[in-house]
Design a protein around this motif. Structure first.
Motif, PDB file in Angstrom:
ATOM      1  N   ASP A  58       0.834  -1.205   0.000  1.00  0.00           N
ATOM      2  CA  ASP A  58       0.000   0.000   0.000  1.00  0.00           C
ATOM      3  C   ASP A  58       0.866   1.251   0.000  1.00  0.00           C
ATOM      4  O   ASP A  58       1.874   1.313   0.686  1.00  0.00           O
ATOM      5  CB  ASP A  58      -0.880   0.039   1.259  1.00  0.00           C
ATOM      6  N   GLN A  59       0.427   2.255  -0.739  1.00  0.00           N
ATOM      7  CA  GLN A  59       1.125   3.546  -0.696  1.00  0.00           C
ATOM      8  C   GLN A  59       1.001   4.146   0.701  1.00  0.00           C
ATOM      9  O   GLN A  59       0.006   3.922   1.404  1.00  0.00           O
ATOM     10  CB  GLN A  59       0.504   4.500  -1.709  1.00  0.00           C
ATOM     11  N   LEU A  60       2.017   4.915   1.066  1.00  0.00           N
ATOM     12  CA  LEU A  60       1.996   5.636   2.335  1.00  0.00           C
ATOM     13  C   LEU A  60       1.076   6.856   2.194  1.00  0.00           C
ATOM     14  O   LEU A  60       1.189   7.605   1.237  1.00  0.00           O
ATOM     15  CB  LEU A  60       3.429   6.079   2.663  1.00  0.00           C
ATOM     16  N   ASN A  61       0.165   7.015   3.155  1.00  0.00           N
ATOM     17  CA  ASN A  61      -0.687   8.209   3.197  1.00  0.00           C
ATOM     18  C   ASN A  61      -0.051   9.213   4.143  1.00  0.00           C
ATOM     19  O   ASN A  61       0.216   8.882   5.302  1.00  0.00           O
ATOM     20  CB  ASN A  61      -2.085   7.853   3.720  1.00  0.00           C
ATOM     21  N   VAL A  62       0.204  10.410   3.640  1.00  0.00           N
ATOM     22  CA  VAL A  62       0.904  11.414   4.442  1.00  0.00           C
ATOM     23  C   VAL A  62       0.014  12.637   4.613  1.00  0.00           C
ATOM     24  O   VAL A  62      -0.523  13.167   3.637  1.00  0.00           O
ATOM     25  CB  VAL A  62       2.234  11.811   3.771  1.00  0.00           C
ATOM     26  N   PHE A  63      -0.134  13.064   5.850  1.00  0.00           N
ATOM     27  CA  PHE A  63      -0.949  14.233   6.191  1.00  0.00           C
ATOM     28  C   PHE A  63      -0.043  15.269   6.838  1.00  0.00           C
ATOM     29  O   PHE A  63       0.761  14.937   7.711  1.00  0.00           O
ATOM     30  CB  PHE A  63      -2.051  13.845   7.190  1.00  0.00           C
ATOM     31  N   GLY A  64      -0.162  16.524   6.405  1.00  0.00           N
ATOM     32  CA  GLY A  64       0.688  17.539   7.021  1.00  0.00           C
ATOM     33  C   GLY A  64       0.312  18.922   6.565  1.00  0.00           C
ATOM     34  O   GLY A  64      -0.501  19.104   5.653  1.00  0.00           O
ATOM     35  N   PRO A  65       0.932  19.921   7.193  1.00  0.00           N
ATOM     36  CA  PRO A  65       0.639  21.300   6.821  1.00  0.00           C
ATOM     37  C   PRO A  65       1.115  21.604   5.405  1.00  0.00           C
ATOM     38  O   PRO A  65       1.864  20.827   4.810  1.00  0.00           O
ATOM     39  CB  PRO A  65       1.404  22.122   7.861  1.00  0.00           C
ATOM     40  N   VAL A  66       0.679  22.738   4.892  1.00  0.00           N
ATOM     41  CA  VAL A  66       1.128  23.190   3.570  1.00  0.00           C
ATOM     42  C   VAL A  66       2.654  23.172   3.551  1.00  0.00           C
ATOM     43  O   VAL A  66       3.302  23.614   4.495  1.00  0.00           O
ATOM     44  CB  VAL A  66       0.581  24.602   3.280  1.00  0.00           C
ATOM     45  N   GLY A  67       3.207  22.626   2.493  1.00  0.00           N
ATOM     46  CA  GLY A  67       4.654  22.418   2.406  1.00  0.00           C
ATOM     47  C   GLY A  67       4.985  20.933   2.346  1.00  0.00           C
ATOM     48  O   GLY A  67       6.044  20.537   1.860  1.00  0.00           O
ATOM     49  N   THR A  68       4.038  20.103   2.817  1.00  0.00           N
ATOM     50  CA  THR A  68       4.265  18.654   2.848  1.00  0.00           C
ATOM     51  C   THR A  68       4.361  18.087   1.430  1.00  0.00           C
ATOM     52  O   THR A  68       5.169  17.198   1.152  1.00  0.00           O
ATOM     53  CB  THR A  68       3.132  17.962   3.638  1.00  0.00           C
TER      54      THR A  68
END
Ligand code: ZN
Ligand code: ZN
Length: 305
Positions: A116-126
């Motif tokens: 599975d692909q990694l799901n990444v959550f973060g502020p603008v800039g991620t």
């Protein structure tokens, strides 16, 4: 391994575990993958905290060395969801180097065997940061995709990135809700803490912050508050310009003790501890001097449940 049982898990103590066969499986664990700071420390990886629930890991930040800690958690502690290719969810509090440097490490580790692909959550800039990681790994990716060896998922070298620019719920699935709230961290205008709610626990992670009323509010009644701190004794000995910076960016132990007295979490876990010339334990001693709730100074690979 230090393992701290929160006092509210009375079922096991009362011998009810046998009649509740799912309880042990469903129990949420907090695994400290990195308890360090930007200051080089041979025993502490850069900031990273994992919440493991029902066979899935939710990882908050990925400081330098945290990927190795995840491997150790999987292979030494048997926490399989933390094996790098099993990690599907990564959240960033902010993009300071000590919270992101193992992002390429996590994404690049054995990706050709990742389902599975990694799901990444973060502020603008991620998103821009992620593009940089893909560029760094581009030759590896291209060659492995050309190779005759099978690749499990041909997209797994890329993350699925979801940026956010306001507080709120950023993830809700599998019985887990992750909510980002704003914190105050020096000149960052997009630094967040997280509240993670699972069926059996509420966990609040401060990220990097100066004394912050939103953390105080979010942590009210939480089962576990994972909070950064700076030793007052160590801070006092710094030059006045560094003292000013740290008050602007981090939480002094006396301030954190007062916050904990208001919020009354079941357990306060100290991580990302700046102590400078004072011993690292000064941070725990200083908090305990003003707060008599449950509090521990976390080491890498500590597990709290
Ligand atoms: Zn920071
Ligand atoms: Zn930091």
């Amino acid at each position: 391994m230090k393992s701290k049982k929160a006092p509210f898990f009375l079922a096991a103590l009362l011998g009810l575990a046998a009649s509740l066969p799912m309880a042990a499986h469903a129990e949420t664990k907090v695994v400290m993958l990195g308890t360090g700071t930007p200051v080089p420390d041979s025993d502490r990886a850069g900031a990273s905290v994992a919440v493991v629930h029902d066979g899935e890991a939710y990882v908050f930040d990925m400081g330098a060395g945290a990927n190795k800690r995840a491997i150790q958690a999987a292979q030494r502690l048997g926490i399989e969801p933390l094996y790098p290719t099993h990690i599907k969810y990564l959240f960033f509090t902010h993009l300071h180097s000590d919270h992101i440097l193992d992002y390429p490490e996590l994404l690049g580790t054995y990706w050709w065997r990742r389902a599975d692909q990694l799901n990444v959550f973060g502020p603008v800039g991620t998103q821009a940061m992620s593009e940089g990681v893909y560029t760094m790994l581009a030759d590896d990716t291209e060659t492995r995709l050309k190779d005759k060896s099978p690749v499990t998922n041909r997209n797994a070298h890329r993350a699925i990135v979801q940026e956010f620019d306001a507080p709120g719920v950023v993830f809700e699935d599998n019985g887990v809700r992750v909510e980002a709230f704003p914190v105050t961290h020096g000149d960052w205008d997009k630094a967040y803490g997280y509240k993670v709610t699972t069926p059996d626990k509420t966990i609040v992670i401060s990220g990097d912050t100066s004394l912050n009323d939103e953390v105080r509010k979010q942590a009210k009644g939480a089962d576990i508050l994972v909070h950064e701190a700076i030793s007052h004794t160590g801070w006092e000995k710094l030059s006045s310009d560094w003292q000013a910076y740290h008050q602007y960016a981090h939480t002094l132990t006396n301030e954190l003790a007062d916050l904990a007295n208001d919020a009354q979490p079941q357990l306060l876990v100290l991580y990302h501890v700046l102590h400078y010339s004072a011993p690292v334990t000064s941070v725990l001693d200083e908090v305990k001097a003003r707060y008599d709730g449950n509090v521990v100074l976390a080491d890498d690979l500590d597990v709290f449940e």
